[in-house]
Structure formats: C-alpha cells, structure tokens
Design a protein around this motif. Sequence first.
Motif, PDB file in Angstrom:
ATOM      1  N   ILE A 206      -0.243  -3.306   9.885  1.00 19.11           N
ATOM      2  CA  ILE A 206      -0.542  -2.015   9.515  1.00 19.11           C
ATOM      3  C   ILE A 206      -2.067  -1.749   9.246  1.00 19.11           C
ATOM      4  CG2 ILE A 206      -0.043  -0.343   7.210  1.00 19.11           C
ATOM      5  CD1 ILE A 206       2.785  -1.900   7.142  1.00 19.11           C
ATOM      6  N   SER A 207      -2.560  -0.842   9.464  1.00 18.17           N
ATOM      7  CA  SER A 207      -4.030  -0.632   9.335  1.00 18.17           C
ATOM      8  C   SER A 207      -4.756  -0.558   8.060  1.00 18.17           C
ATOM      9  CB  SER A 207      -4.455   0.739  10.213  1.00 18.17           C
ATOM     10  OG  SER A 207      -3.858   1.864   9.687  1.00 18.17           O
ATOM     11  N   TYR A 208      -3.886  -1.034   6.852  1.00 19.61           N
ATOM     12  CA  TYR A 208      -4.606  -1.322   5.568  1.00 19.61           C
ATOM     13  C   TYR A 208      -5.695  -2.406   5.810  1.00 19.61           C
ATOM     14  CZ  TYR A 208      -5.316  -2.465   0.784  1.00 19.61           C
ATOM     15  OH  TYR A 208      -6.033  -2.821  -0.343  1.00 19.61           O
ATOM     16  N   PRO A 209      -6.865  -2.219   5.052  1.00 23.80           N
ATOM     17  CA  PRO A 209      -7.360  -1.201   4.273  1.00 23.80           C
ATOM     18  C   PRO A 209      -8.080  -0.055   5.112  1.00 23.80           C
ATOM     19  CG  PRO A 209      -9.016  -3.150   4.271  1.00 23.80           C
ATOM     20  CD  PRO A 209      -7.637  -3.542   5.140  1.00 23.80           C
ATOM     21  N   ASN A 210      -7.927   0.897   4.783  1.00 24.37           N
ATOM     22  CA  ASN A 210      -8.579   2.187   5.296  1.00 24.37           C
ATOM     23  C   ASN A 210      -9.887   2.346   4.688  1.00 24.37           C
ATOM     24  OD1 ASN A 210      -8.310   3.808   2.866  1.00 24.37           O
ATOM     25  ND2 ASN A 210      -6.539   4.731   4.027  1.00 24.37           N
ATOM     26  N   ALA A 211     -11.039   3.298   4.842  1.00 27.26           N
ATOM     27  CA  ALA A 211     -12.226   3.393   4.327  1.00 27.26           C
ATOM     28  C   ALA A 211     -12.227   3.459   2.928  1.00 27.26           C
ATOM     29  CB  ALA A 211     -13.217   4.408   4.913  1.00 27.26           C
TER      30      ALA A 211
ATOM     31  N   ASP B 159      -9.668   2.817   0.746  1.00 28.23           N
ATOM     32  CA  ASP B 159      -9.288   1.354   0.240  1.00 28.23           C
ATOM     33  C   ASP B 159     -10.517   0.493   0.010  1.00 28.23           C
ATOM     34  OD1 ASP B 159      -6.591   2.188   0.317  1.00 28.23           O
ATOM     35  OD2 ASP B 159      -6.359   1.660   2.343  1.00 28.23           O
ATOM     36  N   ILE B 160     -11.096   0.280   0.880  1.00 29.67           N
ATOM     37  CA  ILE B 160     -12.365  -0.519   0.829  1.00 29.67           C
ATOM     38  C   ILE B 160     -13.335  -0.088  -0.326  1.00 29.67           C
ATOM     39  CG2 ILE B 160     -14.481  -1.479   2.242  1.00 29.67           C
ATOM     40  CD1 ILE B 160     -12.767  -1.207   4.729  1.00 29.67           C
ATOM     41  N   ALA B 161     -13.698   1.355  -0.241  1.00 30.95           N
ATOM     42  CA  ALA B 161     -14.358   1.791  -1.178  1.00 30.95           C
ATOM     43  C   ALA B 161     -14.021   1.635  -2.526  1.00 30.95           C
ATOM     44  CB  ALA B 161     -14.835   3.263  -1.010  1.00 30.95           C
ATOM     45  N   ARG B 162     -12.649   1.846  -2.821  1.00 32.26           N
ATOM     46  CA  ARG B 162     -12.245   1.519  -4.193  1.00 32.26           C
ATOM     47  C   ARG B 162     -12.094   0.112  -4.559  1.00 32.26           C
ATOM     48  NH1 ARG B 162      -8.005   5.597  -3.343  1.00 32.26           N
ATOM     49  NH2 ARG B 162      -6.983   3.989  -1.908  1.00 32.26           N
ATOM     50  N   ALA B 163     -11.882  -0.594  -3.718  1.00 34.79           N
ATOM     51  CA  ALA B 163     -12.140  -2.156  -4.324  1.00 34.79           C
ATOM     52  C   ALA B 163     -13.360  -2.390  -4.515  1.00 34.79           C
ATOM     53  CB  ALA B 163     -11.321  -3.109  -3.131  1.00 34.79           C
ATOM     54  N   ARG B 164     -14.359  -2.036  -3.638  1.00 33.95           N
ATOM     55  CA  ARG B 164     -15.770  -2.479  -3.750  1.00 33.95           C
ATOM     56  C   ARG B 164     -16.274  -2.000  -5.169  1.00 33.95           C
ATOM     57  NH1 ARG B 164     -18.408  -1.570   2.221  1.00 33.95           N
ATOM     58  NH2 ARG B 164     -17.522  -3.540   3.199  1.00 33.95           N
ATOM     59  N   ALA B 165     -15.810  -0.890  -5.580  1.00 35.97           N
ATOM     60  CA  ALA B 165     -16.144  -0.304  -6.907  1.00 35.97           C
ATOM     61  C   ALA B 165     -15.584  -1.045  -7.770  1.00 35.97           C
ATOM     62  CB  ALA B 165     -15.679   1.062  -6.837  1.00 35.97           C
ATOM     63  N   LEU B 166     -14.491  -1.874  -7.583  1.00 36.83           N
ATOM     64  CA  LEU B 166     -14.018  -3.029  -8.886  1.00 36.83           C
ATOM     65  C   LEU B 166     -14.768  -4.196  -8.479  1.00 36.83           C
ATOM     66  CD1 LEU B 166     -10.453  -1.688  -8.548  1.00 36.83           C
ATOM     67  CD2 LEU B 166     -12.274  -1.165 -10.400  1.00 36.83           C
TER      68      LEU B 166
ATOM     69  N   PRO C  90       0.779  -1.282   0.106  1.00 39.35           N
ATOM     70  CA  PRO C  90       0.120  -0.049   0.038  1.00 39.35           C
ATOM     71  C   PRO C  90       0.916   1.148   0.000  1.00 39.35           C
ATOM     72  CG  PRO C  90      -0.485  -1.364   1.758  1.00 39.35           C
ATOM     73  CD  PRO C  90       0.414  -2.059   1.260  1.00 39.35           C
ATOM     74  N   GLU C  91       0.231   2.139  -0.468  1.00 39.69           N
ATOM     75  CA  GLU C  91       0.644   3.566  -0.205  1.00 39.69           C
ATOM     76  C   GLU C  91      -0.208   4.614   0.492  1.00 39.69           C
ATOM     77  OE1 GLU C  91       1.696   4.912  -4.429  1.00 39.69           O
ATOM     78  OE2 GLU C  91       3.156   3.418  -4.471  1.00 39.69           O
ATOM     79  N   GLY C  92       0.195   5.458   1.318  1.00 43.89           N
ATOM     80  CA  GLY C  92      -0.489   6.278   2.042  1.00 43.89           C
ATOM     81  C   GLY C  92      -0.298   6.310   3.359  1.00 43.89           C
ATOM     82  N   THR C  93      -1.155   6.873   4.405  1.00 43.51           N
ATOM     83  CA  THR C  93      -0.806   7.241   5.656  1.00 43.51           C
ATOM     84  C   THR C  93      -1.679   6.081   6.285  1.00 43.51           C
ATOM     85  OG1 THR C  93      -0.383   9.343   5.539  1.00 43.51           O
ATOM     86  CG2 THR C  93      -1.064   8.768   7.691  1.00 43.51           C
ATOM     87  N   TYR C  94      -1.073   5.015   7.292  1.00 45.05           N
ATOM     88  CA  TYR C  94      -1.733   4.147   8.028  1.00 45.05           C
ATOM     89  C   TYR C  94      -1.319   4.123   9.395  1.00 45.05           C
ATOM     90  CZ  TYR C  94      -3.341   2.536   3.277  1.00 45.05           C
ATOM     91  OH  TYR C  94      -3.648   2.516   2.062  1.00 45.05           O
ATOM     92  N   TRP C  95      -1.604   3.230  10.442  1.00 45.81           N
ATOM     93  CA  TRP C  95      -1.186   3.077  11.492  1.00 45.81           C
ATOM     94  C   TRP C  95      -0.684   1.869  11.844  1.00 45.81           C
ATOM     95  CZ3 TRP C  95      -1.165   7.913  13.750  1.00 45.81           C
ATOM     96  CH2 TRP C  95      -2.107   8.895  13.470  1.00 45.81           C
TER      97      TRP C  95
END
Length: 172
Positions: free
Chosen positions: A100-105, A107-114, A79-84
């Motif tokens: 690492i806190s991936y996926p965030n909201a 990330d989930i929305a992008r994957a669901r759109a696909l 992943p790329e971005g800011t996580y915890w």
Amino acid sequence: MDRRAFAASAAASLALAGCSAPSNKFQNYYGPRVTSVVVNKGARHMYLLNENDVLRKYKVDLGFAPLGHKRIEGDGKTPEGTYWINRRNPNSAFHLSLGISYPNAQDIARARALGKSPGGEIFIHGQPNILRDRSRAERLSDWTAGCIAVKNGEMEEIYAMVQNGTPIFLNA
C-alpha cells in the motif's frame, strides 16, 4: 507374488504417494476487474469492488492499536485515507503481500512536524510464514504492526484479483 516383488511394489507405491503436487499459492483470476479495495476498519472487513459491485468480502485483522490514522512509525495503527496498491511481494514473510502506497506527502509532512518518521511497509498480507509467529497471530486479533491481514487462502485469491495501481480506501 514373492516377498521381494511385494516389498519393491509397496516401496514404489509409498514413494509415489508422497509425490503429490504441492499446492500453488499463485491462482489465476478471470472474473471482473477489481476497480477498488475498501477497508472498513471499524467492522474489520475488506471489500474488493468492481465499480459498485462487491466481488468479495473478507474479515481482516489490523494493527495492534487500530483506532485512528497512522501518524508515526511504531504506533500500531493502520492508515486511513486513499492510497494505491503499488507493489507485490511473492516472497513475503507473510504468505504473499500487496504493498500500500503509505506514506503519502501529507503523512510525511505530519510525521516530520512531530519530529518523527511516518513509517511505511504497510501491506495486505496473509499469515506469518514462521510457525511460532503464526500461532501468536491465530490467538490474537489486530496483531499486525499496521498492516491488513487475512487468511492465507484468502490472500492467494486477493493476490490474483488485485493489480498494482488499484486504489484502496481505508475508512474508520
């Protein structure tokens, strides 16, 4: 010394020689607090920072298809971005790991759109515990499924230094 006494003494010495203390993978750290972790995917480096001061720098291996942001499960991207850092696994299959806190909201929305799953289970971890897998990882670079891998001794240090709740910035 007679033969029997010598044999008993030799056997005791050999038994004690095999009783050295096993190495402890859990280290203590008393230095400055790690306030953030930064991963530069392009340079294959990870930095542990206290404010703006670099405390440690490590060479890392990434997912098997590291270019770009992780979009879906199985894409081999880190992943790329800011996580915890959100969890610790002392019994990891990869010699300690920090979650690492991936996926965030987003990330989930992008994957669901696909119509796909974003995946998950992204960690900073050491080398595989299974010897067969470890020898494969040693031959390859960027061998993980999307995680950030370091050498085992380095992972022991990182595990001691980085606490849950620490932000991690993953950059191209």
